[in-house]
Design an enzyme around this catalytic site. Structure first.
Site, PDB file in Angstrom:
ATOM      1  N   LYS A  31       0.862  -1.195   0.000  1.00  0.00           N
ATOM      2  CA  LYS A  31       0.000   0.000   0.000  1.00  0.00           C
ATOM      3  C   LYS A  31       0.894   1.239   0.000  1.00  0.00           C
ATOM      4  CE  LYS A  31      -0.920   2.611   2.802  1.00  0.00           C
ATOM      5  NZ  LYS A  31      -0.335   3.918   3.331  1.00  0.00           N
ATOM      6  N   THR A  39       3.077   6.537   3.756  1.00  0.00           N
ATOM      7  CA  THR A  39       3.754   5.335   4.241  1.00  0.00           C
ATOM      8  C   THR A  39       3.623   4.169   3.265  1.00  0.00           C
ATOM      9  OG1 THR A  39       3.649   5.836   6.576  1.00  0.00           O
ATOM     10  CG2 THR A  39       3.524   3.512   5.988  1.00  0.00           C
ATOM     11  N   THR A  54      -5.668  21.452   3.866  1.00  0.00           N
ATOM     12  CA  THR A  54      -6.157  22.849   3.899  1.00  0.00           C
ATOM     13  C   THR A  54      -7.486  22.958   3.171  1.00  0.00           C
ATOM     14  OG1 THR A  54      -4.848  23.325   1.956  1.00  0.00           O
ATOM     15  CG2 THR A  54      -3.899  23.862   4.077  1.00  0.00           C
TER      16      THR A  54
END
Lengths: 397, 397
Positions: free
Chosen positions: B176, B187, B397
């Site tokens: 993944k 990650t 954001t």
């Protein structure tokens, strides 16, 4: 730092001309001529592919033991990746100026910037050198600074006075290369003249240290070009005696000003960010962390978005190859502390908003305290924006 | 390389559940449980900020001398930059599974991926571990592979058979992390099960070499995350004897497949480019050049624009810190030679067009021949596109 309208430096003349190397017809050859051979020093690109003018100028400084009469610069063609023919052309540029001035060939440095891989149009370059020499004047520095530009938005000059005992010396400099963002491998050329008296060997040491703290500590994309060069010539007309620390301060200040102009002038650059590392065990570690953070694409996109994504900054800190105690690390955006002891400070959305407010400024400082020692370093970074991608992806096609 | 619909591996069960860690309600806890303690090996992120699950899993492998009964993975929260409390939470995850399985705590590895800096919601994680263990089955690998995803477009699995003397062994893996492009520090987690019999110490050596040739040789943005991990468990049920070279080949093939899926699956990635360096003096030099070219933002924007701007590739070659003879360097795009002897080949616009045609392919190879020796290396690179900037600038954001 003062900028005056009429830039000059005792002992030097500056000339420029339109030689027709650039298709646009803009000025493309500039010369700096000292009244007599003067102390000179230079730092060159660390790229293994050194362009012909870099090879020729480096050899000239070695042969002349750091005494130059002039430097000849062309824009519009980098004379890079041009093989042995390119070296012959760069030598011919130096020879043309040397013969005109009646000095040995090794007293002339040459520099080039522009498209790479194409041979120099010597039928235009050589008459252009004659014309630029003929146009030389005491007040021609701004014209010289204009002739070295490629995709820059405008002329970048700076001017300061250094105190050397009872004497004041002038330093006058210019740079080009839109923050290594522009195409054409984004060569950075910087030229400084001074009337300070500095022996060539001392000038070389001082320039190296000043360059390491300024031009060698800026990051737009981490790449260095085939043609990068910073050249300093010192006429000695100020007649100073004694310690040179005031000169080193002045040169560092001048190069810092020019490097910030270079970075802020890059197309697509909206934020110039000083990445300051403190509390490192030693200088090398401080510098490695500052460089890694300043170069990280994820940090640069966070800067572009004004995103208080502090995890990206920590991650980049951790990628520098420097052993760290995570629990000692702190992170500040200007005066707002976001991370202490390796974890986010209390404050939630309100703290995020304060950090976002800092990140909306055109320039701000990110301070990383490693909590391990007393060494520090800084690096300049900037945003990685849509314009960067557009400019660099679409060049040539 | 085969991909079969019903993925399984003798000696293992796989489970997954929706524990409510992700706001979306998607599966977010997965477990791999061996029928009995089995040989295991792992490589972890080189980032100095190692997330709590990395610290806990590394300690578990050391204490158990490379024998694991299970690995427990959660997505939706990375348990990174969470300080001492994060380590306690990671240990509690391992303890919950160990107690349920009746084994020592050090026989359980843990992994996490997702947002950083937030504490794990242990009131949901611990019951989730119970549920995932309860859901374990021989054919549950695809469900496990789904539960470890964050922003990935879909499940990434691969499956192969290795020949070990007279025996065939199965290798089954998943990964993944959308090519380190996704947010959340992007990650990369990779898990491999095999029924080959491989002692833990040999498994560690083989994994390290295979990872260096595959996952450690991909570059989206040059950053490594706080949580990266590749874990291999070997049940030994295949009963093989003798040399393990066939196993190493199979593991390398499997990890190469997974790493290419990872890179190609990145948002905004349209070209996966193999940067192949040949003719280097030694392996370290070949690897340094391949990595520098693959990581260069100017190269990546050239890849994005499909721009035959060979100067950028040469410049990046020259920035690797490896001594070079410029006049020996050659550059090819698939089978089209663009540069020989350090200068552009004859061919003008027609040659540019042939290179541009190669660069329009979804995957191609750039070969850099240094002309100095016999060592070679490769690295995977990709395009730096507008989507990369959008995704990474606008996150949070």
């Amino acid at each position: 730092m003062r900028r005056v309208s009429k830039l000059s430096c005792a002992g030097f003349r500056f000339g420029a001309t339109r030689a027709g190397i650039k298709a646009s017809g803009a000025p493309d050859i500039g010369v700096i001529v000292a009244d007599e051979p003067t102390a000179a020093a230079a730092v060159f690109t660390s790229n293994q592919f050194k362009a012909a003018p870099v090879l020729v100028s480096r050899a000239a400084l070695r042969k002349s033991a750091g005494r130059l009469r002039a430097v000849v610069v062309n824009s519009g063609n980098a004379n890079a990746c041009t093989g042995a023919a390119g070296v012959r052309d760069a030598r011919a540029m130096a020879a043309r100026a040397a013969d005109a001035l009646g000095v040995p060939h090794e007293q002339i440095a040459v520099a080039s910037t522009g498209v790479i891989g194409d041979p120099l149009p010597m039928d235009r370059v050589l008459p252009g050198i004659d014309a630029a020499l003929g146009a030389g004047s005491r007040g021609g520095f701004t014209e010289f600074a204009g002739a070295i530009l490629t995709t820059d938005r405008g002329v970048k000059t700076a001017h300061t006075r250094a105190t050397l005992g009872a004497t004041k010396a002038t330093l006058l400099g210019c740079t080009k290369g839109a923050g290594m963002i522009a195409p054409n491998l984004a060569t950075t050329l910087t030229f400084v003249t001074t009337d300070a008296r500095v022996p060539a060997d001392r000038l070389q040491e001082i320039l190296q240290r000043a360059a390491d703290r300024t031009f060698n500590a800026i990051s737009v994309d981490g790449d260095t070009s085939t043609n990068d060069m910073i050249l300093v010539m010192a006429s000695g007309r100020a007649g100073n005696r004694g310690a040179l620390s005031g000169f080193e301060d002045g040169l560092t200040e001048l190069l810092d000003d020019l490097s910030r102009q270079l970075m802020g002038g890059g197309e697509g650059v909206h934020h110039v960010v000083t990445v300051r590392v403190v509390g490192a065990r030693h200088d090398r570690a401080a510098r490695a962390v500052a460089r890694t953070v300043a170069n990280s694409p994820l940090v640069k996109t966070a800067i572009a978005g004004g995103d208080p994504n502090w995890g990206r900054f920590l991650m980049a800190v951790g990628n520098a190859g420097v052993p760290l105690a995570a629990s000692r690390v702190a992170l500040r955006f200007d005066d707002v502390t976001m991370v202490e002891g390796g974890v986010a400070c209390e404050g939630g959305a309100a703290l995020d908003a304060r950090v976002a407010a800092v990140m909306s400024r055109p320039s701000y400082t990110v301070t990383i305290d490693l909590g391990q020692g007393r060494a520090d370093a800084h690096y300049l970074s900037c945003d990685l924006s849509h314009e960067y991608v557009t400019i660099n992806a679409d060049y040539r096609t």
